[in-house]
Design an enzyme around this catalytic site. Structure first.
Site, short mmCIF file in Angstrom:
data_model
loop_
_atom_site.label_atom_id
_atom_site.label_comp_id
_atom_site.label_asym_id
_atom_site.label_seq_id
_atom_site.Cartn_x
_atom_site.Cartn_y
_atom_site.Cartn_z
CB SER A 70 -1.15 -0.11 1.11
OG SER A 70 -0.11 0.07 2.47
CE LYS A 140 -2.81 2.30 4.90
NZ LYS A 140 -2.66 1.53 3.78
#
EC number: 3.4.21.89
Length: 294
Positions: A70, A140
């Site tokens: 990701s 993230k």
């Protein structure tokens, strides 16, 4: 004829008596102990090393393993990153552009397989000698902080407080915004929360895809473990994780200045205390007064 023993400053009475029999040590004097055997030193060194590793992991730096794609191409699956856990102790909060590790806020990892490390892996992870395999943490990039308005329309770019972001870190072939329903949004981040997105935009179940959760996709600042600042392994991927310049463009918002000030105060405090302990009470100031130096 009197003489002194070789290698000492003592008088002749300290020399061995006649007949080769050493004189008894004077009261209060202890013979120097010999070196500690190696078999006693090694366990002590191991214990000290483990305690230091545990303290470093708990308060300073911890290694984390990247389990997914990701954050490509900034981070690859299997990379080991080092995470700064120290500066939050001095009031530092995540800023736009930071890559952060955070505890799962609303069961984002519900569909992910659970790792089953063996006892040795658990022990090494506990003291920080290897990345933890079973902590429910995510990594993230912070796109917006409390008070910001972030939005996506069409394929992008992402806008923060009306300013479009130039995002060279977005995975090649991806668009900054996804064109599905959840990828189109306008949200204002509550104070104390973060809006996070993966660099691999079309392969990241980030804040965009959790807007129906209890926290509406936002990540509480209190869930943040720390800021990833370097890719440490493998050596071929070694890199420092900088904050991209687009987050410093005029009008997007001021960066927090709390951390440098707090760190400066933390560094100055021991020096001030040391100076106070060294100075005798009532020592005149250099400017003619009494007490501390002006």
């Amino acid at each position: 004829m009197s003489s002194e023993a070789v290698g000492t400053d003592g008088p002749a009475e300290d020399a061995p008596e006649s007949g080769g029999v050493p004189a008894a040590d004077p009261p209060g004097r202890r013979r120097a102990a010999g070196p500690r055997p190696m078999w006693k030193e090694i366990p002590l060194l191991v214990v000290v090393a483990l305690v230091l590793a545990l303290l470093i992991k708990t308060f300073f730096v911890q290694a984390f393993s990247i389990p997914s794609d990701s954050m490509q191409n900034t981070l690859q699956r299997g990379d080991r990153v080092l995470v700064d856990k120290f500066t939050p102790w001095f009031g530092s909060t995540p800023e736009r552009g930071d890559v952060v590790v955070f505890h799962d806020p609303d069961d984002w990892l519900a569909d992910e397989p659970t790792a089953h490390p063996n006892p040795l892996q658990k022990a090494l992870a506990f003291v920080g000698l290897m990345p933890s395999a079973n902590e429910r943490d995510l990594i993230k990039r912070v796109i917006a902080v409390g008070g910001d308005t972030v939005e996506c329309h069409g394929s992008g770019p992402v806008e923060v407080n009306g300013k479009p972001l130039a995002e060279p870190y977005v995975y090649a072939g991806n668009t900054p915004c996804s064109t599905d329903n959840q990828g189109q949004f306008t949200v204002t981040v509550p104070h104390g929360d973060l809006w996070v997105m993966g660099d691999h935009r079309q392969d990241s179940a980030d804040s965009r895809y959790h807007q129906d959760d209890a926290h509406q996709g936002f990540v509480p600042v209190g869930n943040v473990v720390g800021r990833a600042f370097v890719v440490g392994w493998p050596l071929s991927h070694w890199a420092v994780l900088h904050v991209p310049g687009t987050f410093g463009q005029p009008g997007i918002g001021a960066a927090s200045a709390a951390a440098p000030g707090a760190l400066g105060m933390a560094g100055a405090a021991p020096l001030v205390l040391w100076r106070r302990r060294r100075r005798p009470a009532g020592r005149p100031r250099e400017n003619g007064g009494t007490g501390e130096r002006a």
